[in-house]
Design a protein around this motif. Structure first.
Motif, short mmCIF file in Angstrom:
data_model
loop_
_atom_site.label_atom_id
_atom_site.label_comp_id
_atom_site.label_asym_id
_atom_site.label_seq_id
_atom_site.Cartn_x
_atom_site.Cartn_y
_atom_site.Cartn_z
N PRO A 252 0.24 -1.37 -0.05
CA PRO A 252 -0.08 0.18 -0.02
C PRO A 252 0.60 1.74 -0.04
O PRO A 252 0.08 2.27 -0.47
CB PRO A 252 -0.82 0.33 1.57
N ASP A 253 1.68 0.71 0.59
CA ASP A 253 2.92 2.67 0.78
C ASP A 253 3.96 2.95 -0.96
O ASP A 253 4.33 3.56 -0.41
CB ASP A 253 3.43 2.41 1.74
N TRP A 254 3.42 1.46 -1.64
CA TRP A 254 4.56 2.26 -2.66
C TRP A 254 4.22 2.57 -3.91
O TRP A 254 2.78 3.44 -3.93
CB TRP A 254 4.24 0.87 -3.71
N VAL A 255 5.04 3.18 -4.26
CA VAL A 255 4.30 4.20 -5.53
C VAL A 255 4.25 3.90 -6.88
O VAL A 255 5.69 2.77 -7.17
CB VAL A 255 5.35 5.43 -5.59
N ILE A 256 3.56 3.85 -7.68
CA ILE A 256 2.88 3.50 -8.68
C ILE A 256 2.50 3.73 -8.76
O ILE A 256 1.68 5.01 -9.91
CB ILE A 256 1.97 1.89 -7.88
N PRO A 257 3.48 3.84 -10.70
CA PRO A 257 3.08 4.73 -11.77
C PRO A 257 2.14 4.73 -12.32
O PRO A 257 2.09 3.22 -13.01
CB PRO A 257 4.16 4.84 -12.72
N ALA A 258 1.06 5.60 -13.34
CA ALA A 258 0.27 4.91 -14.38
C ALA A 258 0.97 5.65 -15.72
O ALA A 258 1.56 5.91 -16.02
CB ALA A 258 -0.88 5.32 -14.10
N VAL A 259 1.58 4.40 -16.09
CA VAL A 259 2.55 4.02 -17.10
C VAL A 259 1.62 4.28 -18.57
O VAL A 259 0.03 4.57 -18.77
CB VAL A 259 3.56 2.90 -18.10
N SER A 260 2.08 5.70 -19.39
CA SER A 260 0.74 6.12 -20.10
C SER A 260 1.46 4.32 -21.79
O SER A 260 0.13 4.85 -22.63
CB SER A 260 2.21 6.87 -21.74
N ALA A 261 1.48 3.64 -21.80
CA ALA A 261 1.35 2.29 -22.57
C ALA A 261 0.15 1.57 -22.16
O ALA A 261 -0.17 1.52 -23.05
CB ALA A 261 2.89 1.26 -22.28
N LEU A 262 -0.30 1.99 -21.11
CA LEU A 262 -2.01 1.84 -20.48
C LEU A 262 -2.86 2.71 -22.04
O LEU A 262 -3.94 1.41 -22.18
CB LEU A 262 -1.96 2.20 -19.51
N ASN A 263 -2.44 3.72 -22.64
CA ASN A 263 -3.29 4.10 -23.22
C ASN A 263 -3.42 3.67 -24.38
O ASN A 263 -3.75 3.92 -25.77
CB ASN A 263 -3.08 5.94 -23.71
N LEU A 264 -1.90 2.60 -24.99
CA LEU A 264 -1.70 2.24 -26.06
C LEU A 264 -2.33 0.55 -26.07
O LEU A 264 -3.21 0.71 -26.90
CB LEU A 264 -0.28 1.82 -26.50
N ALA A 265 -2.63 0.02 -24.49
CA ALA A 265 -3.25 -0.69 -24.60
C ALA A 265 -4.42 -0.84 -24.57
O ALA A 265 -4.61 -1.55 -25.00
CB ALA A 265 -2.39 -1.43 -23.00
N GLU A 266 -5.68 -0.06 -23.92
CA GLU A 266 -6.41 0.43 -24.03
C GLU A 266 -6.93 1.91 -24.59
O GLU A 266 -6.66 2.51 -23.19
CB GLU A 266 -7.37 0.49 -22.94
N PRO A 267 -7.11 2.25 -25.92
CA PRO A 267 -6.90 3.80 -26.39
C PRO A 267 -7.88 4.38 -25.55
O PRO A 267 -8.87 3.86 -25.68
CB PRO A 267 -6.54 3.35 -27.96
N GLY A 268 -7.46 5.66 -25.00
CA GLY A 268 -8.31 6.72 -24.47
C GLY A 268 -8.81 6.30 -23.19
O GLY A 268 -9.29 7.66 -22.45
N SER A 269 -8.76 4.92 -22.45
CA SER A 269 -8.89 4.84 -21.32
C SER A 269 -8.23 4.27 -20.11
O SER A 269 -8.64 4.43 -19.42
CB SER A 269 -10.85 3.82 -21.47
N GLY A 270 -7.18 3.06 -21.15
CA GLY A 270 -6.18 3.06 -19.94
C GLY A 270 -5.34 3.75 -19.46
O GLY A 270 -5.29 3.25 -17.56
N TYR A 271 -5.13 4.36 -18.95
CA TYR A 271 -4.66 5.24 -18.21
C TYR A 271 -5.66 5.72 -17.47
O TYR A 271 -4.35 6.33 -15.96
CB TYR A 271 -3.98 6.88 -19.25
#
Ligand code: 5AD
Length: 340
Positions: A252-271
């Motif tokens: 729970p205390d880790w820093v977890i990024p939202a990576v930009s590739a999420l938007n390539l995996a699901e355009p528009g909403s992944g991020y």
């Protein structure tokens, strides 16, 4: 009871959760992040300063065998001026990223870190590959405090098949060295590499949580242009998000990024779904546009995260930008690592 026992380690089928149980999992992860970070998201900039790379990872467009790429090293004075004079107001930290290029570390990254340390109060992270210990030490002495080094896959055979840097053991030795020498360390792995099993994905989670880290990313595999895997299938965004959710519940205390590739995996909403699954770090791309096109991680057609897109996504999810920077946050947690 450790946090891990409380959270319960997932089973392989948990990574395939869909529908209502998946929504419930993501809500639990989102709440865990909110409880720990009070709904605040760290906002950093990234600048990509060299696409020379001595490595040959089969998933990555910057691999040394890609002859179709125009290679560049940025001018540190120019990048420094751009960051000092015209960075977005919302960023508290800057990530300096490059292919694995020790020449650029000496000639671009080190001078850039020194100037930024002197002229700004930005927290500085670097993502510049497996290096000699002396270079890690020099980067820290120059004023960087967060090192990002991804282990990519926790399966030693896959690690060598995809030609990731050195061996998995060497990579983890580097992570341990960085941790032991006073860096805040973030790592990461790729979800859905071709042929990867659910058991291997779980092993990635287990492996990450056993390392001395402060943060970790999960990137969906994207078949990279100009790579041997260009015809492979993309990772499912759900596998990626489910892995992120379990990582959040386990740490729970880790820093977890939202990576930009999420938007390539699901355009528009992944991020945005990443933010809804407990991610608490977003990244605004500040690489000058004339260099950006040749910084080929995934597709020639990249999804560039601008300040406006990022701030809109944060707000839409009921979150807000953190006033405390990432490096500052880490330092509050481990004040013994403050440099004299
Ligand atoms: N798919 C997913 N992640 C990738 N990376 C590079 N290429 C890909 C790809 N095709 C990630 C790796 C690397 C980081 C710079 O980007 O994790 O460490």
């Amino acid at each position: 009871m450790s946090t891990e026992e409380q959270a319960g380690f997932p089973r392989p089928s948990d990574l395939e959760l869909a529908g209502h149980p998946q929504a419930e999992l993501h809500e639990r992860a989102f709440s865990a992040a909110r409880e720990h970070f009070g709904g605040q998201v760290f906002v950093r900039g990234v600048v990509e300063v060299s696409n020379y790379c001595r490595q040959n990872c089969v998933y990555c467009g910057m691999r040394r065998d890609n002859r179709a790429l125009d290679r560049f090293r940025a001018n540190p004075a120019r990048i420094a001026e751009m960051i000092i004079e015209c960075r977005p107001e919302s960023i508290t930290d800057l990530n300096i990223q490059a292919g694995e290029d020790p020449v650029a570390v000496r000639e671009v990254v080190l001078p850039l870190v020194r100037v930024l340390r002197r002229e700004t109060n930005l927290g500085i992270s670097v993502c510049v590959g497996s290096l000699k210990h002396e270079l890690y030490d020099a980067l820290k002495a120059a004023g960087a405090s967060i090192y990002i080094l991804k282990f990519e896959t926790a399966d030693p055979a896959t690690y060598s098949e995809v030609q990731a840097p050195g061996t998995l053991t060497e990579r983890t030795d580097n992570l341990r060295y960085l941790n032991a020498s006073g860096w805040f360390v973030s790592s990461g792995f790729i979800a859905g590499l071709p042929g990867q099993t659910l058991e291997q994905m779980l092993h990635n989670l287990r492996f990450a949580t056993d390392l001395p880290l402060d943060g970790c990313s999960v990137s969906p595999f994207i078949p990279g242009d100009e790579t041997p895997l260009s015809k492979a299938r993309s990772a499912g965004v759900d596998l990626t998000l489910n892995s992120m959710a379990f990582l959040r519940l386990l740490k729970p205390d880790w820093v977890i990024p939202a990576v930009s590739a999420l938007n390539l995996a699901e355009p528009g909403s992944g991020y945005r779904r990443g933010l809804r699954t407990g991610a608490n770090l977003v990244t605004i791309n500040l690489t000058p546009s004339e260099l950006r096109d040749d910084y080929l991680l995934y597709k020639r057609d990249r999804y560039i995260m601008t300040e406006e897109l990022i701030l809109r996504a944060i707000e839409a999810e009921g979150l807000r930008p953190s006033q405390v920077g990432l490096a500052q946050h880490y330092l509050r947690r481990k004040p013994q690592l403050a440099v004299a």
